[in-house]
Design an enzyme around this catalytic site. Structure first.
Site, PDB file in Angstrom:
ATOM      1  N   GLN A  75      -9.637  45.893  12.774  1.00  0.00           N
ATOM      2  CA  GLN A  75      -8.324  45.265  12.855  1.00  0.00           C
ATOM      3  C   GLN A  75      -8.328  43.828  12.322  1.00  0.00           C
ATOM      4  O   GLN A  75      -7.666  42.943  12.853  1.00  0.00           O
ATOM      5  CB  GLN A  75      -7.814  45.299  14.288  1.00  0.00           C
ATOM      6  CG  GLN A  75      -7.290  46.651  14.727  1.00  0.00           C
ATOM      7  CD  GLN A  75      -6.022  47.051  13.988  1.00  0.00           C
ATOM      8  OE1 GLN A  75      -5.235  46.210  13.571  1.00  0.00           O
ATOM      9  NE2 GLN A  75      -5.817  48.357  13.831  1.00  0.00           N
ATOM     10  N   SER A  76      -9.055  43.608  11.249  1.00  0.00           N
ATOM     11  CA  SER A  76      -9.198  42.265  10.685  1.00  0.00           C
ATOM     12  C   SER A  76      -7.891  41.737  10.093  1.00  0.00           C
ATOM     13  O   SER A  76      -7.312  42.344   9.182  1.00  0.00           O
ATOM     14  CB  SER A  76     -10.277  42.292   9.599  1.00  0.00           C
ATOM     15  OG  SER A  76     -10.269  41.097   8.851  1.00  0.00           O
TER      16      SER A  76
END
Length: 336
Positions: A75-76
């Site tokens: 989930q960068s």
């Protein structure tokens, strides 16, 4: 400290707003709280990495690259903004994504930033926890070259001296805003992870001798390691800017009391902080970075860390897209 001499593509919406948090200040009964809205930088739903990418993409173009390659958690926020920048400027984009959280649900693996990465046209290369991610990055770069591409490798978070220039420039912007508003800034607080944001801020503020203490609330590393990472990069960035030696080791301060069980793992304090800011100010934080950073700020205010007559600025680094990947935890918190 002439930042204008470095190549830069200008696509961020700058300056970002600097707003007073009157209702949160009243609720906490502490110092006057302000928020610097780097969630409003514009590119790909905004976030702090956009400032870094202005300099990194200029460097990529100068080197003749045709593919942006970077690394981050599943989930960068950085990966999402890199994918958006690549789309805007016609680069291909490969993302090396590490699942740093062992126990995740379907929403975490497919919603939020992951959904947006795909919409921007990035190629996703996902790896399980414990992967040698540095080797995975090298292997992916080799694969890009094998298909005829010319990769430009961006470190996690865009955290190298070129990327950190974006936050040295932030320091100039913040001081200009404060001067225009007649605002004395006594402290700057933000979430710190890959170190580039804090390092750039320190290189800028210390290079300008601004006298504003910076506190990084860590989201992954213990204090000693985080401070060492930040100081090393701040020194490199300051040298690049022509102000070598400007950042003393004592100026690098981090607090790791709010990490909880690990990177990206929700904490009760983060959820409470996120809900409090949403309901008092109508501002959304993210569950990985700014939520834990705000948890730290709120707790330190309640513990008397700041004087009542001081002005404390919180840097909102963005990341709200990640909220949708944490639906279950957020629904439980909103019902409490």
């Amino acid at each position: 400290m002439q930042i204008a001499r470095f190549p830069r593509l200008r696509f961020a919406h700058l300056p970002t707003p600097l707003e007073r948090l009157d209702r949160l200040t009243a609720a906490l009964g502490g110092p006057t709280l302000w928020i610097k809205r780097d969630d409003c930088t514009g590119l790909g739903l905004g976030g702090n990495k956009t400032r870094k990418l202005e300099f990194l993409l200029a460097d990529a173009k100068a080197q003749g690259a045709d593919t942006l390659l970077t690394v981050g958690a599943v989930q960068s926020n950085h990966a999402r903004q890199t994918a958006a920048a690549a789309a805007r400027y016609g680069f291909a984009c490969d993302l090396v994504l590490e699942n740093r959280i062992a126990d995740t649900d379907a929403a975490y693996r497919s919603s939020g930033n992951v959904l947006l990465d795909r919409l921007y046209g990035a190629r996703l290369h996902e790896f399980p926890p414990g992967t040698d991610i540095a080797q995975a990055l090298k292997d992916t770069a080799a694969a890009v070259k094998a298909r005829g591409g010319r990769p430009y490798v961006i470190p996690g978070g865009g955290s190298n001296p070129v990327g950190a220039l974006g936050y040295a420039n932030f320091a100039v912007e913040l001081l200009a805003q404060a001067t225009e508003m007649g605002l004395r800034i006594d402290h700057l607080v933000h979430a710190t992870g890959s170190s580039g944001t804090q390092a750039g801020i320190l290189a800028g503020l210390e290079g300008l001798r601004a006298g504003i203490p910076v506190l990084g609330i860590t989201v992954r590393q213990p204090r000693e390691k985080q401070e060492a990472m930040v100081h090393a990069l701040a020194e490199e960035t300051a040298e690049l800017l022509g102000v070598k030696g400007a950042v003393a080791r004592a100026a690098v301060v981090a607090n790791s009391d709010y990490v909880g069980a690990g990177y990206g793992v929700p904490t009760a304090g983060m959820l409470a902080a996120l809900k409090l800011l949403a309901r008092e100010e109508g501002i959304l934080l993210d569950p990985v970075y700014s939520g834990k950073g705000m948890d730290g700020l709120i707790d330190l205010v309640r513990k008397g860390r700041f004087r009542g007559d001081e002005n404390v600025v919180f840097l909102h680094t963005g990341g709200q897209a990640g909220l949708f990947a944490y639906q279950g935890a957020l629904e439980r918190a909103s019902n409490e």
